[in-house]
Write an enzyme that holds these catalytic residues in place. Sequence first.
Site, short mmCIF file in Angstrom:
data_model
loop_
_atom_site.label_atom_id
_atom_site.label_comp_id
_atom_site.label_asym_id
_atom_site.label_seq_id
_atom_site.Cartn_x
_atom_site.Cartn_y
_atom_site.Cartn_z
CE LYS A 1 3.95 -17.93 0.31
NZ LYS A 1 3.54 -19.32 0.50
CG ASP B 1 -7.51 -5.65 2.18
OD1 ASP B 1 -8.51 -5.19 2.74
OD2 ASP B 1 -7.43 -5.83 0.95
CG ASP C 1 -12.73 -8.63 3.29
OD1 ASP C 1 -12.50 -7.73 4.13
OD2 ASP C 1 -13.33 -8.40 2.22
CE1 TYR D 1 -3.13 -3.05 1.09
CE2 TYR D 1 -4.54 -1.11 1.08
CZ TYR D 1 -4.39 -2.48 1.05
OH TYR D 1 -5.51 -3.28 1.00
CG ASP E 1 0.73 -20.47 2.01
OD1 ASP E 1 1.25 -20.19 3.11
OD2 ASP E 1 1.30 -21.18 1.15
C1 IPM Z 1 -10.29 -2.05 3.79
C2 IPM Z 1 -10.59 -1.71 2.36
C3 IPM Z 1 -9.55 -0.71 1.86
C4 IPM Z 1 -8.19 -1.38 1.95
C5 IPM Z 1 -9.81 -0.13 0.47
C6 IPM Z 1 -11.18 0.46 0.33
C7 IPM Z 1 -8.75 0.90 0.09
O1 IPM Z 1 -10.63 -2.84 1.56
O2 IPM Z 1 -10.24 -1.15 4.63
O3 IPM Z 1 -10.09 -3.23 4.08
O4 IPM Z 1 -7.80 -2.11 1.04
O5 IPM Z 1 -7.50 -1.16 2.96
MN MN Z 2 -10.48 -4.69 2.70
#
Ligand code: IPM
Ligand code: MN
Length: 302
Positions: A168, A225, A229, A123, A201
Amino acid sequence: MGETSNERGMKPHISVLPGDGIGPEVVKVALGELPGEFDYVVIEASAERYLAEGTLISDEEIAAVSDSDALLFGAVGDHRVPDGVLERGILLRLRKELDLYVNLRPFPEIGITFVRENSEGPYSGVGGREGEIANEVNVNTVAGVERCVRYAFEHAQEHGRRLTLVHKSNVLVHAGALWREVTERVGGDFPDVEWNYEHADACAYHLARHPSRYEVIVTDNLFGDILSDLAAGLGEGLGAAASANLHPDPTTRPTRCLGLFEPVHGSAPDIAGTGLADPTAAIGAARMMVDELQRSWLASKS
Ligand code: IPM
Ligand code: MN
């Protein structure tokens, strides 16, 4: 009101950035649930404004956020705007300008908390496109990794939990070695915290099959990130996942603003305006904001 007053004994002064899609709807519900009295300023940055005026977030708006105690954030993202423009131009700019180096993502249903490094890794913004070659440089600094890992150990110690470093290092040998060395060294200051290392992984696999092996996970920006999720999918879903982007150390915090609090989910334009959006994550983010304001107020008293 006293419980959430800031160090100046006044009402907390927060900024609110509702953003795009379902952002404004869920933020409205979350604001209605805030305990006590808050002063707030609304930051109108959004895809709509960008399309009309070409402005993402102005320097004055950044200054207004910097001068507030915290920022409650909805979501950014819109199919009419090319990928990355709103994300980099608004959310990532705020993370950078406020130097919010920790992204804290608790998943209480599965008992796992992520401490995601929030300012470096892929990032970083370093890299570019040259014809048929695209580079996105994975930047990791000792200082950047150390402050995140230290926070993760402090968090694990405070809650009496185990810590897992996820990276990793079998392929990303330079970045992986740096993370492992720093964690080894910082871990020396926290003899009570048990910690181990796992590859990203393998962690994805074990999250799906044996999530109970994790308590606190510390990892880099991109792994954090993606894996967070996955963790949201194991529990109550993205509609319930809240996060705090923090600069936890008050001695180095560059502005008054201690954090940006947001749902993990995005702008979900397909359901915006239908009444289907679940405000749980935004309410959770607002609760995390109140907790952090209280912690910081209490710390300033001691
Ligand atoms: C998150 C989102 C952001 C990220 C995006 C919207 C830039 O996916 O906060 O997890 O990748 O950090
Ligand atoms: Mn995200």
